[in-house]
Design an enzyme around this catalytic site. Structure first.
Site, PDB file in Angstrom:
ATOM      1  CG  ASP A 284      -1.857   1.133   1.295  1.00  0.00           C
ATOM      2  OD1 ASP A 284      -2.620   1.269   0.333  1.00  0.00           O
ATOM      3  OD2 ASP A 284      -1.848   1.899   2.282  1.00  0.00           O
ATOM      4  CD  GLU A 326      -2.301   2.356  -3.596  1.00  0.00           C
ATOM      5  OE1 GLU A 326      -3.189   3.163  -3.883  1.00  0.00           O
ATOM      6  OE2 GLU A 326      -1.578   2.486  -2.580  1.00  0.00           O
TER       7      GLU A 326
HETATM    8  C1  GLC Z   1      -4.188   3.295  -0.299  1.00  0.00           C
HETATM    9  C2  GLC Z   1      -5.607   2.775  -0.328  1.00  0.00           C
HETATM   10  C3  GLC Z   1      -6.557   3.839   0.032  1.00  0.00           C
HETATM   11  C4  GLC Z   1      -6.175   4.404   1.359  1.00  0.00           C
HETATM   12  C5  GLC Z   1      -4.722   4.857   1.370  1.00  0.00           C
HETATM   13  C6  GLC Z   1      -4.226   5.081   2.756  1.00  0.00           C
HETATM   14  O1  GLC Z   1      -3.877   4.127  -1.321  1.00  0.00           O
HETATM   15  O2  GLC Z   1      -5.886   2.229  -1.584  1.00  0.00           O
HETATM   16  O3  GLC Z   1      -7.876   3.335   0.054  1.00  0.00           O
HETATM   17  O4  GLC Z   1      -6.992   5.482   1.636  1.00  0.00           O
HETATM   18  O5  GLC Z   1      -3.865   3.879   0.877  1.00  0.00           O
HETATM   19  O6  GLC Z   1      -3.918   3.853   3.375  1.00  0.00           O
HETATM   20  C1  GLC Z   2      -3.641   9.111  -3.789  1.00  0.00           C
HETATM   21  C2  GLC Z   2      -2.510   8.249  -3.436  1.00  0.00           C
HETATM   22  C3  GLC Z   2      -2.890   6.819  -3.474  1.00  0.00           C
HETATM   23  C4  GLC Z   2      -4.172   6.594  -2.709  1.00  0.00           C
HETATM   24  C5  GLC Z   2      -5.242   7.506  -3.149  1.00  0.00           C
HETATM   25  C6  GLC Z   2      -6.435   7.333  -2.283  1.00  0.00           C
HETATM   26  O1  GLC Z   2      -3.927   8.994  -5.135  1.00  0.00           O
HETATM   27  O2  GLC Z   2      -1.439   8.459  -4.319  1.00  0.00           O
HETATM   28  O3  GLC Z   2      -1.871   6.060  -2.911  1.00  0.00           O
HETATM   29  O4  GLC Z   2      -4.645   5.335  -2.938  1.00  0.00           O
HETATM   30  O5  GLC Z   2      -4.779   8.805  -3.044  1.00  0.00           O
HETATM   31  O6  GLC Z   2      -7.455   8.138  -2.752  1.00  0.00           O
END
Ligand code: GLC
Ligand code: GLC
Length: 636
Positions: A284, A326
């Site tokens: 993540d 991600e």
């Molecule tokens: C990731 C998840 C997102 C979450 C963020 C913080 O990007 O996909 O849903 O809000 O991390 O953990």
């Molecule tokens: C941003 C972050 C991503 C997260 C997302 C959540 O795009 O880069 O990591 O999942 O916000 O909305």
């Protein structure tokens, strides 16, 4: 050179001594992997922590921890390790199909999820991502992305033992279990955070905590706000007046990886999860894991070293575990995380965003350009292609790429945002804005696939758009990932506004509860739910029977028609193939004819694998509005 060898040797001896002292009799398998991977681990760890006087002790402690974890690794997982080491490209197969769901919303609990296994088999799933299922604060947990314990399942979902059993059952059915490794931050209720909040210096060093605003102000000059509606800036004030880094929500505190104790602690949590039977970790928020004053604190070189170091720990003690990155960032940066020694898998956010862009504009130029220049990735790695995820859609294309096509990135994003929230005349989409930032003009989009495709406006057209979008994600190369429920056309759930803890976060509009009514209709193709299901199921079956669709290698193909996307997927040498699959997808609302010359490089006889229709390419090809075909062709 000489010097490095000798340093390695001393360090290695230090590690061997530490193992002996800990009374660990490493087996042959561990010893072999230590021989193969120690040099890498040592180099990476030293790059991160070599300036600290205790770095060798830290490294030795890490290896001891790995050896212990290996000792505890269940025999069936060691068997899987051996199997996958012998077939390291297993995840590149054309029968791979991913699904993702929230345990509670889809099935109430882990126990409930077991009852869906027959359906997962019907669909053809080989990979299931369960959204974060760990202990988390209630009701505010960012959908579980604020973790209070990595070793405890959220009691409303079940227990760790049930997760282990479920993993084994999935394994027996050929389904790999994917869970998140939320390693950039913990919840403020995690034991480490509580101790930090209580002033314990050891645990204060686990986070980025400062006594006053000096450093926070300095950092904030360069960092981006991720959830500006929740809190501006990147820091929040603690009860005792100190300031702690929180990139996302106020209750998600960023871990401080410049402290090797944090690396070791999180490596321990990672190996614990691996030993429960998790096959793939979704890493993540990888972009944010390293911070350095004077930089944007995203995608720093050390973030890559850190991931490689975690990966090296897996190679030692949980060899079959894979990482999925991600990184929802600039496409140049996304690509840098994809490497067999870093993250073997990666979300493909660019393709996702540009599928939506093409649906809105009926012009595939940006998507075709992305496939041409940004799709091919190193051997032994794979994209995870998706039409939408649990998160918002952000327009992550590169402004430079757009400029080459005469498109102004800023203006174009404004158009796309207004199109998808139905503020643009004639839009079919019924999306909702997410994190509208008046300061920067930035905004992202929430909505289910069906609602964004116009199911509320014109169901017949929406079904075609849903299938068109998936035809791309299913055939460009990589593991297709379905947000479960989308395969039966689930709609936006506006009820989220009444749910405690969800009301301020529009992403919940596209995280509905299990759409039982839609699933009940899935075998009735006269309904929109059934038509979506039948179309997707056909693609899933054809894909699994088409060796050209394995792996990720793509050869671009120019149709000289701005509405028709095309690309070729060559059969691998191993598959013995002279043939290719030529995919065509018409994003226009009008029929499009491609003349015979377009296909001059191929023999005239071709077959559309999806409809089984035989075609004569010498006569040209006409596609109906929103039609897609997967042609098996033979280059001449
Ligand atoms: C990731 C998840 C997102 C979450 C963020 C913080 O990007 O996909 O849903 O809000 O991390 O953990
Ligand atoms: C941003 C972050 C991503 C997260 C997302 C959540 O795009 O880069 O990591 O999942 O916000 O909305």
């Amino acid at each position: 050179m000489q010097e490095f060898v000798s340093v390695d040797e001393t360090v290695r001896q230090h590690v061997v001594d530490a193992l002996a002292q800990a009374g660990i009799a490493t087996d042959h398998g561990f010893q072999q992997r230590l021989d193969a991977h120690f040099a890498d681990l040592c180099r990476l760890f030293r790059t991160l922590y070599g300036s600290r006087p205790d770095w060798q002790d830290q490294l030795a402690a890490l290896v001891v921890q790995g050896a212990r974890s290996w000792e505890e690794r269940p025999a069936e997982l060691k068997a899987l390790d051996a199997e996958r080491e012998a077939n390291s490209g297993w995840f590149l197969s054309n029968n791979m199909l991913g699904g993702v769901c929230y345990v509670d919303r889809y099935a109430e609990s882990l126990e409930g999820l077991r009852t869906h296994i027959p359906y997962f088999k019907e669909l053809g799933l080989t990979y299931l991502h369960l959204m974060p299922l760990f202990l988390a604060p209630e009701p505010h947990s960012d959908g579980g992305y604020a973790v209070s314990s990595y070793r405890q399942v959220n009691p409303k979902l079940g227990t760790m033992e049930q997760l282990r059993e479920l993993a084994a059952e999935f394994r027996a059915h050929g389904i790999s279990l994917v869970v998140d490794f939320i390693f950039n931050h913990t919840s403020d209720e995690h034991e480490w955070a509580r101790r930090a909040a209580a002033g314990d210096p050891e645990f204060s060093d686990y986070y980025w905590i400062f006594p006053d605003r000096t450093m926070p102000d300095a950092f904030e000059q360069n960092v981006r706000e991720i959830f500006p509606e929740n809190h501006p800036g990147s820091f929040i004030q603690m009860e005792d007046g100190r300031w702690v880094w929180a990139t996302f929500h106020t209750y998600q505190w960023d871990l401080n990886y410049s402290n090797p104790d944090v690396f070791r602690a999180m490596a321990g949590e990672m190996l614990f999860l691996a030993n429960q039977g998790v096959d793939i970790l979704r890493m993540d928020a990888v972009a944010f894991i390293w911070k350095q004053p004077g930089t944007p604190c995203e995608n720093l070189p050390e973030a890559h070293i850190l991931l490689q170091a975690f990966n090296a720990v897996c190679r030692l003690a949980a060899p079959s575990l894979l990482f999925k990155s991600e990184a929802i960032v600039h496409p140049d940066e996304v690509a840098l995380y994809i490497d067999p020694a870093e993250c073997q898998l990666s979300y493909n956010p660019l393709q996702m965003a540009l599928i939506w862009e093409s649906l809105a504009t009926r012009d595939v130029s940006l998507l075709a350009q992305a496939l041409e220049r940004r799709h091919n990735i190193p051997a032994g790695t794979s994209w995870v292609n998706y039409v939408r995820s649990h998160d918002d859609i952000g327009w992550t294309f590169a402004d430079e790429d757009a400029a080459e096509l005469g498109v102004n990135g800023f203006e174009h994003r404004r158009f796309l945002n207004s199109f998808y929230v139905n503020r643009f005349p004639g839009s079919f989409a019924r999306g909702v804005p997410f994190q509208d930032n008046p300061k920067t003009g930035d905004c992202r989009i929430s909505g289910t696939t069906a609602s964004l495709c116009g199911m509320e406006v014109d169901p017949a057209e929406a079904v075609e758009r849903i299938l068109l979008a998936h035809s791309v994600a299913f055939s460009t190369g990589g593991i297709p990932l379905l947000y479960l429920g989308d395969e039966v056309g689930q709609l936006n759930d506006y009820g989220y506004a009444e749910e405690e803890g969800h009301d301020a976060d529009s992403r919940w509009v596209h995280r509905p509860h299990y759409p039982a009514g839609q699933y009940a209709l899935r075998h009735d193709a006269s309904t929109p739910a059934g038509a979506v299901y039948a179309g997707l199921k056909r693609m899933i079956d054809v894909r699994a029977a088409t060796p050209e669709l394995a792996g990720t290698t793509l050869i671009d193909f120019d149709t000289r028609n701005r509405s028709v996307l095309a690309y070729q997927r060559p059969a691998s040498a191993a598959a013995g193939g002279e043939t290719r699959v030529l995919a065509l997808a018409n994003f226009s609302d009008q029929p499009q004819s491609l003349p015979a010359e377009t296909f001059s490089g191929f023999s005239t006889a071709a077959v559309d694998l999806l409809s089984e229709a035989a075609l004569q390419l010498g006569e040209g090809v006409t596609l109906l509005p929103r039609q897609y075909v997967w042609l098996r062709v033979t280059p001449v």
